[in-house]
Write an enzyme that holds these catalytic residues in place. Structure first.
Site, short mmCIF file in Angstrom:
data_model
loop_
_atom_site.label_atom_id
_atom_site.label_comp_id
_atom_site.label_asym_id
_atom_site.label_seq_id
_atom_site.Cartn_x
_atom_site.Cartn_y
_atom_site.Cartn_z
N CYS A 43 0.71 -1.15 -0.14
CA CYS A 43 0.15 0.09 0.13
C CYS A 43 0.83 1.27 -0.11
O CYS A 43 0.64 2.23 -1.05
CB CYS A 43 -0.94 0.07 1.19
SG CYS A 43 -1.73 1.59 1.62
N CYS A 48 -1.29 1.70 -3.27
CA CYS A 48 -2.49 2.84 -3.11
C CYS A 48 -1.94 4.09 -3.05
O CYS A 48 -2.39 5.08 -3.75
CB CYS A 48 -3.35 2.57 -2.00
SG CYS A 48 -3.39 0.92 -1.28
N LYS A 51 0.28 5.23 -6.02
CA LYS A 51 -0.89 5.21 -7.31
C LYS A 51 -1.70 6.66 -7.18
O LYS A 51 -1.81 7.13 -8.18
CB LYS A 51 -1.34 4.03 -7.03
CG LYS A 51 -2.49 3.59 -8.08
CD LYS A 51 -4.03 4.08 -7.74
CE LYS A 51 -4.62 3.52 -6.78
NZ LYS A 51 -5.34 2.51 -6.24
N TYR A 179 -8.82 -3.59 -12.02
CA TYR A 179 -8.68 -2.12 -11.37
C TYR A 179 -7.17 -1.40 -11.53
O TYR A 179 -7.14 -0.25 -11.86
CB TYR A 179 -9.21 -1.92 -9.80
CG TYR A 179 -8.17 -2.00 -8.85
CD1 TYR A 179 -7.61 -1.25 -8.20
CD2 TYR A 179 -8.18 -3.45 -8.30
CE1 TYR A 179 -6.69 -1.66 -7.14
CE2 TYR A 179 -7.50 -3.99 -7.16
CZ TYR A 179 -6.75 -2.88 -6.58
OH TYR A 179 -5.75 -3.06 -5.61
N GLU A 183 -6.48 1.51 -13.44
CA GLU A 183 -5.97 3.08 -13.08
C GLU A 183 -4.65 3.55 -13.74
O GLU A 183 -4.82 4.63 -13.92
CB GLU A 183 -5.68 2.62 -11.50
CG GLU A 183 -7.10 2.50 -11.01
CD GLU A 183 -6.83 2.10 -9.33
OE1 GLU A 183 -7.80 2.41 -8.62
OE2 GLU A 183 -5.71 1.47 -9.01
N HIS A 437 -27.74 20.44 -2.26
CA HIS A 437 -27.69 20.96 -3.88
C HIS A 437 -26.73 22.03 -3.72
O HIS A 437 -26.74 22.79 -2.96
CB HIS A 437 -29.18 21.39 -3.95
CG HIS A 437 -29.33 22.03 -5.39
ND1 HIS A 437 -29.50 21.24 -6.22
CD2 HIS A 437 -29.51 23.31 -5.64
CE1 HIS A 437 -29.62 21.76 -7.42
NE2 HIS A 437 -29.66 23.27 -6.81
N GLU A 442 -26.33 14.42 -5.02
CA GLU A 442 -27.99 14.43 -4.95
C GLU A 442 -28.84 13.83 -5.54
O GLU A 442 -29.86 13.29 -5.33
CB GLU A 442 -28.34 15.83 -4.87
CG GLU A 442 -28.30 16.51 -6.39
CD GLU A 442 -28.80 17.97 -6.28
OE1 GLU A 442 -29.86 18.58 -5.93
OE2 GLU A 442 -27.86 18.89 -6.88
#
Ligand code: FAD
Length: 460
Positions: A43, A48, A51, A179, A183, A437, A442
């Site tokens: 990681c 992670c 990256k 992934y 990525e 909003h 939303e």
């Protein structure tokens, strides 16, 4: 009673091992951790964290384009790879140092070197000799997998090397549909590298919701990534200009770098598991039960080496649950249900719960709520970028069992959705939540019309 050098010996100072060692040491136990590379594990060192920095670096190109639509003139922006690498490496070294200090502050000892089990209580560490321990935790993680029979396979890099390329290539071919492949395709494309993503399956991101998969493929192509599906390497050859990737279907592409991101495997090589009698699953992972216990009474395993859900927060929670159960007298099982995840593609994905297909298998009748629209931010840019939001609801219980978002900030949104879904939120409760909003999020609480399956192309 036998006496040992340590109460606990942890093999691997990555996400799972470090957390387990710290929590165990806090109970007063005598703990040592062996690490053959750098403290922090995948990681922090080559996963992670670096990256995400690369994603941030590469997103600027897109921000610059968007900015133009708002009246900004950004001329002559250039990217300097060595500057970025130096900054990234500085931060990674800082983080690794924090991990070391945290271990030391908790009272755990660090042993630098590759560890190998000699039996269920004895470990040998390269250059340091043998140590004995009452309990052993295997937290050795995973590593990139390469197709060994492929001619020229060794000419390709993996994600490990992608973080340290001496220079930014002009062209890259990335093989894989998971992934990590997706990525890195976004990263290199954003940094101006001509990027081809090659995947042997019919669509990228197996295991994700099918609408998400098709939507992302379209968006990647809109951003300029060439996506070749149903295609795989048959060979890689060196050429005058770089490397030639030969593909099934008899075509080829030349690039400066070929990267394989076609999967990862549990890292058990040279670990001596046979000597200790630890059994593996048929996929080569250390077999464990819900409490991360192996078949050997005093040996546990957590994280990617067990191949359950291969994510950092999961490894951390498994490590913590192990230490609480064994050293704090608090039996703790990590619950692998409703674990949210993100794909830092461009645009990114946030996903929690079941895909529509899996929910239909599990629950039979499900309702789908789906919206596909242009994010407000891109109104002035003329770009045809779309966000996707999808909810999967079990008809019988009205529970929201799947939530999938593709679009800006999707990974941030999904963390919040995961809390509600972990608590078993119903669609009625979800809808009673008032919107914030104007936001992208939303849309998630304003989807009232059930979606009639008719193919994404026809969705408004
Ligand atoms: P690791 O972190 O891999 O740690 C294992 C450690 O054990 C390593 O330091 C290794 O050197 C050491 N070791 C192995 N064998 C020995 C031995 N015999 N002796 C001594 N030391 C040994 N997860 C996310 O949640 N989000 C992300 O965005 C994400 N992005 C990723 C991007 C990439 C490119 C990659 C490769 C992974 C990514 N992951 C991500 C996955 C995440 O990194 C892993 O799930 C996580 O690091 C697993 O932790 P671990 O403790 O099981 O193993």
């Amino acid at each position: 009673m036998a006496t040992y050098d340590y109460d606990l010996f942890v093999i691997g100072a990555g996400s799972g091992g470090v957390r387990a060692a710290r929590v165990a040491a806090m109970s007063g136990a005598k703990v040592a951790v062996a690490e053959e590379h750098r403290v922090g594990g995948t990681c922090v060192i080559r996963g992670c964290v670096p990256k995400k920095f690369m994603v941030y670096a590469s997103e600027f190109a897109h921000h610059f384009k968007t900015a133009k639509g708002y009246g900004w003139a950004i001329e002559g922006a250039t990217f300097d790879w060595p500057t970025f690498l130096a900054e990234k490496d500085k931060e990674i070294a800082r983080l690794s140092g924090i991990y070391v200090r945290n271990l030391q502050n908790a009272g755990a000892e660090l042993a630098h070197g590759k560890a190998r089990l000699l039996d269920a209580h004895t470990v040998t560490i390269d250059g340091l000799g043998t140590r004995t321990a009452d309990k052993i935790l295997i937290a050795t993680g995973g590593r990139p997998w390469r197709p060994s029979g492929l001619p020229g396979c060794d000419l390709a890099i993996t994600s490990n090397e992608a973080f340290q390329l001496a220079e930014l290539p002009r062209r890259i071919v990335i093989a894989g549909g998971g992934y990590i492949a997706v990525e890195f395709a976004g990263i290199f494309n954003g940094l101006g590298v001509e990027t081809t993503l090659v995947h042997r399956g019919p669509n990228i991101l197996r295991g994700f919701d099918d609408d998400v998969r098709s939507h992302l493929t379209e968006e990647l192509e809109k951003r300029g990534i060439k996506v070749l599906l149903g295609t795989q390497h048959t060979a890689i050859e060196k050429s005058a200009g770089g490397f030639v990737s030969k593909f099934s279907g008899d075509h080829e592409t030349e690039s400066d770098v070929v990267m394989f991101a076609i999967g990862r495997e549990p890292y058990v090589e040279g670990l001596g598991l046979e000597a200790a009698g630890v059994t593996l699953t048929d996929k080569g992972a250390v077999a464990v039960d819900g409490y991360s216990r192996t078949n050997v009474e005093n040996i546990w395993a957590v994280g990617d080496v067990t191949d359950r859900i291969n994510l950092t927060p999961v490894a951390i929670r498994e490590g913590e649950a192990f230490a609480r159960s064994v050293f704090h007298d608090t039996p703790t099982r990590f619950d692998h249900e409703m674990v949210a995840s993100a794909v830092f593609s461009q645009p990114p994905i946030g996903s929690v719960g079941l895909s529509e297909a899996d929910a239909r298998k599990q629950y039979g009748k499900v309702d789908i709520y789906l919206a596909r629209f242009r994010p407000m931010k891109y109104t002035f840019t003329g770009a045809d970028e779309r966000a996707l939001m999808k909810l999967v609801v079990d008809c019988a219980s009205d529970k929201v069992v799947g939530c999938h978002v593709v679009g800006p900030d999707a990974p941030e949104m999904i963390q919040m959705a995961a809390i509600a879904m972990k608590m078993g939120v119903t669609k009625a409760q979800w809808d009673s939540t008032c919107a914030v909003h104007p936001t992208l999020a939303e849309e998630l609480v304003t989807m009232r019309e059930k979606h009639q399956p008719m193919g994404l192309g026809q969705v408004a």
